[in-house]
Design a protein around this motif. Structure first.
Motif, PDB file in Angstrom:
ATOM      1  N   GLU A  10       0.844  -1.193   0.000  1.00 19.10           N
ATOM      2  CA  GLU A  10       0.000   0.000   0.000  1.00 19.10           C
ATOM      3  C   GLU A  10       0.881   1.246   0.000  1.00 19.10           C
ATOM      4  O   GLU A  10       1.978   1.234   0.542  1.00 19.10           O
ATOM      5  N   GLN A  11       0.376   2.282  -0.625  1.00 18.18           N
ATOM      6  CA  GLN A  11       1.030   3.584  -0.513  1.00 18.18           C
ATOM      7  C   GLN A  11      -0.040   4.663  -0.418  1.00 18.18           C
ATOM      8  O   GLN A  11      -1.173   4.460  -0.833  1.00 18.18           O
ATOM      9  N   ILE A  12       0.320   5.778   0.159  1.00 19.21           N
ATOM     10  CA  ILE A  12      -0.595   6.898   0.328  1.00 19.21           C
ATOM     11  C   ILE A  12      -0.116   8.039  -0.572  1.00 19.21           C
ATOM     12  O   ILE A  12       1.059   8.399  -0.540  1.00 19.21           O
ATOM     13  N   THR A  13      -1.032   8.577  -1.372  1.00 19.07           N
ATOM     14  CA  THR A  13      -0.663   9.704  -2.229  1.00 19.07           C
ATOM     15  C   THR A  13      -0.523  10.958  -1.378  1.00 19.07           C
ATOM     16  O   THR A  13      -0.952  10.992  -0.220  1.00 19.07           O
ATOM     17  N   ARG A  14       0.040  11.983  -1.956  1.00 19.83           N
ATOM     18  CA  ARG A  14       0.208  13.237  -1.191  1.00 19.83           C
ATOM     19  C   ARG A  14      -1.127  13.881  -0.866  1.00 19.83           C
ATOM     20  O   ARG A  14      -1.217  14.747  -0.012  1.00 19.83           O
ATOM     21  N   TYR A  42      -0.675 -11.326  -0.537  1.00 22.81           N
ATOM     22  CA  TYR A  42       0.541 -12.141  -0.493  1.00 22.81           C
ATOM     23  C   TYR A  42       0.486 -13.089   0.695  1.00 22.81           C
ATOM     24  O   TYR A  42       0.129 -12.690   1.799  1.00 22.81           O
ATOM     25  N   GLU A  43       0.864 -14.338   0.477  1.00 23.56           N
ATOM     26  CA  GLU A  43       1.005 -15.285   1.577  1.00 23.56           C
ATOM     27  C   GLU A  43       2.370 -15.134   2.235  1.00 23.56           C
ATOM     28  O   GLU A  43       2.519 -15.391   3.420  1.00 23.56           O
ATOM     29  N   ASP A  44       3.361 -14.724   1.451  1.00 26.64           N
ATOM     30  CA  ASP A  44       4.741 -14.630   1.909  1.00 26.64           C
ATOM     31  C   ASP A  44       5.135 -13.163   2.092  1.00 26.64           C
ATOM     32  O   ASP A  44       5.082 -12.379   1.142  1.00 26.64           O
ATOM     33  N   GLU A  45       5.525 -12.791   3.297  1.00 24.74           N
ATOM     34  CA  GLU A  45       5.885 -11.405   3.586  1.00 24.74           C
ATOM     35  C   GLU A  45       7.107 -10.966   2.782  1.00 24.74           C
ATOM     36  O   GLU A  45       7.171  -9.819   2.326  1.00 24.74           O
ATOM     37  N   ASP A  46       8.075 -11.869   2.579  1.00 18.37           N
ATOM     38  CA  ASP A  46       9.270 -11.512   1.807  1.00 18.37           C
ATOM     39  C   ASP A  46       8.921 -11.175   0.361  1.00 18.37           C
ATOM     40  O   ASP A  46       9.488 -10.254  -0.224  1.00 18.37           O
ATOM     41  N   GLU A  47       7.988 -11.914  -0.224  1.00 15.06           N
ATOM     42  CA  GLU A  47       7.551 -11.628  -1.595  1.00 15.06           C
ATOM     43  C   GLU A  47       6.867 -10.261  -1.663  1.00 15.06           C
ATOM     44  O   GLU A  47       7.067  -9.502  -2.616  1.00 15.06           O
ATOM     45  N   ALA A  48       6.085  -9.930  -0.649  1.00 18.95           N
ATOM     46  CA  ALA A  48       5.437  -8.625  -0.597  1.00 18.95           C
ATOM     47  C   ALA A  48       6.485  -7.513  -0.512  1.00 18.95           C
ATOM     48  O   ALA A  48       6.360  -6.482  -1.179  1.00 18.95           O
ATOM     49  N   HIS A  49       7.536  -7.731   0.280  1.00 17.26           N
ATOM     50  CA  HIS A  49       8.602  -6.734   0.395  1.00 17.26           C
ATOM     51  C   HIS A  49       9.359  -6.565  -0.923  1.00 17.26           C
ATOM     52  O   HIS A  49       9.755  -5.455  -1.271  1.00 17.26           O
ATOM     53  N   GLU A  50       9.554  -7.654  -1.656  1.00 20.25           N
ATOM     54  CA  GLU A  50      10.218  -7.558  -2.965  1.00 20.25           C
ATOM     55  C   GLU A  50       9.416  -6.677  -3.920  1.00 20.25           C
ATOM     56  O   GLU A  50       9.983  -5.822  -4.606  1.00 20.25           O
ATOM     57  N   ASP A  51       8.096  -6.878  -3.958  1.00 18.67           N
ATOM     58  CA  ASP A  51       7.261  -6.046  -4.823  1.00 18.67           C
ATOM     59  C   ASP A  51       7.181  -4.611  -4.320  1.00 18.67           C
ATOM     60  O   ASP A  51       7.107  -3.670  -5.116  1.00 18.67           O
ATOM     61  N   ALA A  52       7.212  -4.421  -3.008  1.00 18.07           N
ATOM     62  CA  ALA A  52       7.217  -3.061  -2.466  1.00 18.07           C
ATOM     63  C   ALA A  52       8.503  -2.339  -2.865  1.00 18.07           C
ATOM     64  O   ALA A  52       8.472  -1.156  -3.211  1.00 18.07           O
ATOM     65  N   ASP A  53       9.618  -3.052  -2.845  1.00 17.79           N
ATOM     66  CA  ASP A  53      10.884  -2.444  -3.270  1.00 17.79           C
ATOM     67  C   ASP A  53      10.853  -2.130  -4.762  1.00 17.79           C
ATOM     68  O   ASP A  53      11.384  -1.105  -5.200  1.00 17.79           O
ATOM     69  N   LYS A  54      10.230  -2.992  -5.536  1.00 17.36           N
ATOM     70  CA  LYS A  54      10.181  -2.826  -6.991  1.00 17.36           C
ATOM     71  C   LYS A  54       9.210  -1.730  -7.419  1.00 17.36           C
ATOM     72  O   LYS A  54       9.516  -0.925  -8.295  1.00 17.36           O
ATOM     73  N   HIS A  55       8.019  -1.686  -6.801  1.00 24.98           N
ATOM     74  CA  HIS A  55       6.962  -0.771  -7.229  1.00 24.98           C
ATOM     75  C   HIS A  55       6.767   0.420  -6.297  1.00 24.98           C
ATOM     76  O   HIS A  55       6.005   1.329  -6.615  1.00 24.98           O
TER      77      HIS A  55
END
Length: 90
Positions: A10-14, A42-55
């Motif tokens: 998740e992200q919050i816009t300005r 996501y079932e896997d927290e690490d996978e969620a963090h990878e996508d958060a870093d990417k997107h």
């Protein structure tokens, strides 16, 4: 039923609008949406963090109800209804 933990990005816009990372079947890629129900669970927290870093965005955990893989009450109900013993496949 049991409670299971899942994760979403998740992200919050300005302007204060919450955006959720979701999978688009049309583009076969991840997109941002304002629809919280469309957020990719996501079932896997690490996978969620990878996508958060990417997107971009942050990983949040949430809990939801999930049916148990083995619910003995359902087997007993079916046995009473059909008069047979059910054999569970593993």
């Amino acid at each position: 039923m049991s409670i299971e933990t899942r994760f979403h990005v998740e992200q919050i816009t300005r302007h204060g609008t919450a955006l959720y990372l979701a999978y688009s079947a049309d583009t076969l890629s991840m997109i941002w949406t304002t629809d919280a129900d469309s957020a990719f669970p996501y079932e896997d927290e690490d996978e969620a963090h990878e996508d958060a870093d990417k997107h971009g965005g942050e990983v949040f955990s949430f809990e939801r109800w999930s049916p148990d893989r083995h619910y003995p009450g359902e087997a007993a109900r079916l046995e009473r209804a059909f008069g047979a013993t059910l054999i569970a496949a593993e």
